[in-house]
Design a protein around this motif. Structure first.
Motif, PDB file in Angstrom:
ATOM      1  N   ALA A  74       0.856  -1.186   0.000  1.00 58.76           N
ATOM      2  CA  ALA A  74       0.000   0.000   0.000  1.00 58.76           C
ATOM      3  C   ALA A  74       0.891   1.234   0.000  1.00 58.76           C
ATOM      4  CB  ALA A  74      -0.913   0.015   1.217  1.00 58.76           C
ATOM      5  N   SER A  75       0.544   2.188  -0.820  1.00 57.36           N
ATOM      6  CA  SER A  75       1.296   3.439  -0.871  1.00 57.36           C
ATOM      7  C   SER A  75       0.336   4.582  -1.121  1.00 57.36           C
ATOM      8  CB  SER A  75       2.372   3.402  -1.967  1.00 57.36           C
ATOM      9  OG  SER A  75       1.784   3.249  -3.245  1.00 57.36           O
ATOM     10  N   GLY A  76       0.607   5.708  -0.504  1.00 50.97           N
ATOM     11  CA  GLY A  76      -0.240   6.873  -0.677  1.00 50.97           C
ATOM     12  C   GLY A  76       0.564   8.150  -0.508  1.00 50.97           C
ATOM     13  N   SER A  77       0.013   9.233  -0.964  1.00 45.51           N
ATOM     14  CA  SER A  77       0.700  10.520  -0.850  1.00 45.51           C
ATOM     15  C   SER A  77      -0.321  11.644  -0.727  1.00 45.51           C
ATOM     16  CB  SER A  77       1.608  10.764  -2.061  1.00 45.51           C
ATOM     17  OG  SER A  77       0.854  10.815  -3.257  1.00 45.51           O
ATOM     18  N   TYR A  78       0.129  12.741  -0.128  1.00 41.97           N
ATOM     19  CA  TYR A  78      -0.716  13.932   0.007  1.00 41.97           C
ATOM     20  C   TYR A  78       0.117  15.143  -0.383  1.00 41.97           C
ATOM     21  CZ  TYR A  78      -4.208  17.172   1.751  1.00 41.97           C
ATOM     22  OH  TYR A  78      -5.164  18.152   1.835  1.00 41.97           O
ATOM     23  N   LEU A  79      -0.443  15.963  -1.255  1.00 42.07           N
ATOM     24  CA  LEU A  79       0.240  17.159  -1.741  1.00 42.07           C
ATOM     25  C   LEU A  79      -0.287  18.384  -1.000  1.00 42.07           C
ATOM     26  CD1 LEU A  79       2.243  18.447  -3.733  1.00 42.07           C
ATOM     27  CD2 LEU A  79       0.360  18.583  -5.394  1.00 42.07           C
ATOM     28  N   PHE A  80       0.562  18.962  -0.159  1.00 34.61           N
ATOM     29  CA  PHE A  80       0.192  20.164   0.580  1.00 34.61           C
ATOM     30  C   PHE A  80       0.442  21.404  -0.287  1.00 34.61           C
ATOM     31  CE2 PHE A  80       1.100  16.977   3.760  1.00 34.61           C
ATOM     32  CZ  PHE A  80       0.130  17.187   4.723  1.00 34.61           C
ATOM     33  N   ASN A  81       0.110  22.548   0.238  1.00 33.20           N
ATOM     34  CA  ASN A  81       0.375  23.796  -0.473  1.00 33.20           C
ATOM     35  C   ASN A  81       1.884  24.037  -0.578  1.00 33.20           C
ATOM     36  OD1 ASN A  81      -2.379  24.317  -0.728  1.00 33.20           O
ATOM     37  ND2 ASN A  81      -2.481  25.363   1.265  1.00 33.20           N
ATOM     38  N   HIS A  82       2.232  24.910  -1.539  1.00 32.37           N
ATOM     39  CA  HIS A  82       3.624  25.310  -1.740  1.00 32.37           C
ATOM     40  C   HIS A  82       4.524  24.149  -2.164  1.00 32.37           C
ATOM     41  CE1 HIS A  82       2.305  29.025   0.129  1.00 32.37           C
ATOM     42  NE2 HIS A  82       1.996  28.378   1.244  1.00 32.37           N
ATOM     43  N   LEU A  84       4.744  20.946  -1.249  1.00 34.41           N
ATOM     44  CA  LEU A  84       5.240  20.012  -0.235  1.00 34.41           C
ATOM     45  C   LEU A  84       4.462  18.699  -0.348  1.00 34.41           C
ATOM     46  CD1 LEU A  84       7.043  19.426   2.218  1.00 34.41           C
ATOM     47  CD2 LEU A  84       5.193  20.322   3.665  1.00 34.41           C
ATOM     48  N   LEU A  85       5.199  17.616  -0.621  1.00 40.04           N
ATOM     49  CA  LEU A  85       4.595  16.299  -0.806  1.00 40.04           C
ATOM     50  C   LEU A  85       5.065  15.358   0.307  1.00 40.04           C
ATOM     51  CD1 LEU A  85       2.981  14.289  -2.700  1.00 40.04           C
ATOM     52  CD2 LEU A  85       5.214  13.703  -3.671  1.00 40.04           C
ATOM     53  N   VAL A  86       4.113  14.650   0.920  1.00 39.28           N
ATOM     54  CA  VAL A  86       4.432  13.627   1.915  1.00 39.28           C
ATOM     55  C   VAL A  86       3.864  12.304   1.408  1.00 39.28           C
ATOM     56  CG1 VAL A  86       4.140  12.831   4.288  1.00 39.28           C
ATOM     57  CG2 VAL A  86       4.433  15.272   3.812  1.00 39.28           C
ATOM     58  N   ALA A  87       4.712  11.283   1.335  1.00 37.69           N
ATOM     59  CA  ALA A  87       4.289   9.980   0.823  1.00 37.69           C
ATOM     60  C   ALA A  87       4.739   8.889   1.785  1.00 37.69           C
ATOM     61  CB  ALA A  87       4.867   9.729  -0.572  1.00 37.69           C
ATOM     62  N   ALA A  88       3.978   7.802   1.836  1.00 37.90           N
ATOM     63  CA  ALA A  88       4.318   6.669   2.686  1.00 37.90           C
ATOM     64  C   ALA A  88       3.962   5.375   1.964  1.00 37.90           C
ATOM     65  CB  ALA A  88       3.567   6.745   4.022  1.00 37.90           C
ATOM     66  N   SER A  89       4.713   4.328   2.263  1.00 37.52           N
ATOM     67  CA  SER A  89       4.432   3.014   1.681  1.00 37.52           C
ATOM     68  C   SER A  89       4.590   1.949   2.756  1.00 37.52           C
ATOM     69  CB  SER A  89       5.369   2.722   0.505  1.00 37.52           C
ATOM     70  OG  SER A  89       6.715   2.611   0.942  1.00 37.52           O
ATOM     71  N   TYR A  90       3.779   0.901   2.623  1.00 37.08           N
ATOM     72  CA  TYR A  90       3.841  -0.237   3.546  1.00 37.08           C
ATOM     73  C   TYR A  90       3.901  -1.508   2.718  1.00 37.08           C
ATOM     74  CZ  TYR A  90       2.282  -3.823   6.832  1.00 37.08           C
ATOM     75  OH  TYR A  90       2.181  -4.965   7.574  1.00 37.08           O
ATOM     76  N   GLN A 148       9.015  15.578   0.334  1.00 39.93           N
ATOM     77  CA  GLN A 148       9.588  16.199  -0.868  1.00 39.93           C
ATOM     78  C   GLN A 148       9.079  17.628  -1.014  1.00 39.93           C
ATOM     79  OE1 GLN A 148       9.363  13.770  -4.440  1.00 39.93           O
ATOM     80  NE2 GLN A 148       9.012  15.592  -5.713  1.00 39.93           N
ATOM     81  N   LYS A 149       9.997  18.523  -1.314  1.00 43.82           N
ATOM     82  CA  LYS A 149       9.644  19.941  -1.518  1.00 43.82           C
ATOM     83  C   LYS A 149      10.117  20.375  -2.890  1.00 43.82           C
ATOM     84  CE  LYS A 149       8.313  24.155  -0.356  1.00 43.82           C
ATOM     85  NZ  LYS A 149       8.424  24.754  -1.704  1.00 43.82           N
ATOM     86  N   GLU A 150       9.178  20.959  -3.656  1.00 48.75           N
ATOM     87  CA  GLU A 150       9.491  21.418  -5.009  1.00 48.75           C
ATOM     88  C   GLU A 150       9.703  22.930  -5.009  1.00 48.75           C
ATOM     89  OE1 GLU A 150       7.477  20.397  -9.165  1.00 48.75           O
ATOM     90  OE2 GLU A 150       6.364  21.965  -8.077  1.00 48.75           O
ATOM     91  N   PHE A 151      10.753  23.362  -5.718  1.00 46.63           N
ATOM     92  CA  PHE A 151      11.043  24.785  -5.901  1.00 46.63           C
ATOM     93  C   PHE A 151      11.014  25.093  -7.393  1.00 46.63           C
ATOM     94  CE2 PHE A 151      13.111  23.543  -1.975  1.00 46.63           C
ATOM     95  CZ  PHE A 151      12.757  24.580  -1.102  1.00 46.63           C
ATOM     96  N   VAL A 152      10.253  26.118  -7.760  1.00 49.43           N
ATOM     97  CA  VAL A 152      10.205  26.559  -9.158  1.00 49.43           C
ATOM     98  C   VAL A 152      11.322  27.569  -9.360  1.00 49.43           C
ATOM     99  CG1 VAL A 152       8.841  27.696 -10.937  1.00 49.43           C
ATOM    100  CG2 VAL A 152       7.720  26.184  -9.252  1.00 49.43           C
ATOM    101  N   ILE A 153      12.237  27.241 -10.294  1.00 48.61           N
ATOM    102  CA  ILE A 153      13.377  28.142 -10.539  1.00 48.61           C
ATOM    103  C   ILE A 153      13.012  29.171 -11.591  1.00 48.61           C
ATOM    104  CG2 ILE A 153      15.778  28.256 -11.284  1.00 48.61           C
ATOM    105  CD1 ILE A 153      16.133  25.429 -10.219  1.00 48.61           C
ATOM    106  N   ARG A 154      12.670  28.689 -12.773  1.00 47.12           N
ATOM    107  CA  ARG A 154      12.289  29.596 -13.854  1.00 47.12           C
ATOM    108  C   ARG A 154      11.693  28.783 -14.988  1.00 47.12           C
ATOM    109  NH1 ARG A 154      16.947  33.265 -16.094  1.00 47.12           N
ATOM    110  NH2 ARG A 154      17.747  31.182 -16.574  1.00 47.12           N
ATOM    111  N   GLY A 155      10.557  29.212 -15.514  1.00 48.28           N
ATOM    112  CA  GLY A 155       9.919  28.505 -16.616  1.00 48.28           C
ATOM    113  C   GLY A 155       9.573  27.076 -16.214  1.00 48.28           C
ATOM    114  N   THR A 156      10.135  26.109 -16.957  1.00 54.40           N
ATOM    115  CA  THR A 156       9.881  24.686 -16.660  1.00 54.40           C
ATOM    116  C   THR A 156      10.937  24.085 -15.744  1.00 54.40           C
ATOM    117  OG1 THR A 156      11.106  24.038 -18.657  1.00 54.40           O
ATOM    118  CG2 THR A 156       8.714  24.372 -18.879  1.00 54.40           C
TER     119      THR A 156
END
Length: 205
Positions: A74-82, A84-90, A148-156
């Motif tokens: 089982a694996s799941g994830s939740y995407l917060f604002n800004h 920020l992704l939290v995922a877990a697997s069992y 996991q935290k995503e940062f947008v640098i520029r464009g894509t």
């Protein structure tokens, strides 16, 4: 009349492990910031005997037997604002089957036949004293977590910073044991490591 001819055919011995598996899975696609994937399977495994021209090996060193196993994931994830992704697997699985081995060496041959003065031509002989599946290793249960935290640098262009907690519950489950007959039989030979923390980054452009 045509001359006599001889046809030669190469035939492989019909051996090999076979598996029959039943699997059931449920998937909840990403919606409203979260997703979940889970699956269970049950497997019947038929282990083949060893390929050998030596009848002793086929008879005494064969692991030909039927065993069953199961796994659950089982694996799941939740995407917060800004970003920020939290995922877990069992992951859970039935332990691997094993059995007792016995090695025939010259000293045992002498005990069996005092008149014997030489060992077997093929050397030591390993006998499967019990079929695989007589014993099973303990079930394995693993929990992994990722932040996991995503940062947008520029464009894509994107930069992801990740932290993984592997074996979060710090399980030390035995994954291998000594199978030779003796005082060390069934004693642990290997086990899972403790919790591992791993940092990584990913650049996308």
């Amino acid at each position: 009349m045509p001359p006599d001819t001889t046809d030669y055919y190469l035939t492989n011995k019909p051996i090999g492990d076979t598996y029959d598996t039943f699997e059931l899975g449920v998937t909840k696609r990403m919606r409203e910031h979260w997703q979940l994937i889970t699956a269970f399977n049950w497997t019947k495994r038929d282990l083949s005997s060893l390929f050998s021209e030596d009848p002793n090996t086929v008879l005494w060193n064969s692991t030909n037997t039927r065993t069953t196993g199961w796994t659950f994931k089982a694996s799941g994830s939740y995407l917060f604002n800004h970003g920020l992704l939290v995922a877990a697997s069992y992951n859970a699985m039935k332990g691997e089957p094993y059995a007792r081995f016995f090695t025939i060496t010259p000293e045992y041959l002498t005990l069996a036949d005092p008149h014997r003065t030489a060992p077997l031509v093929q050397g030591n002989q390993v006998i499967v004293a019990e079929k695989a599946g007589t014993y099973y290793l303990p079930a394995i249960n693993l929990i992994n977590i990722r932040v996991q935290k995503e940062f947008v640098i520029r464009g894509t262009q994107r930069l992801d910073l990740m932290m993984n907690l592997l074996n979060f519950a710090d399980a030390h489950t035995v994954t291998s044991v000594y199978q030779s007959t003796g005082p060390s039989f069934s004693q642990p030979a290997d086990q899972l490591d403790g919790t591992v923390v791993r940092f990584s980054m990913r650049y996308t452009f």
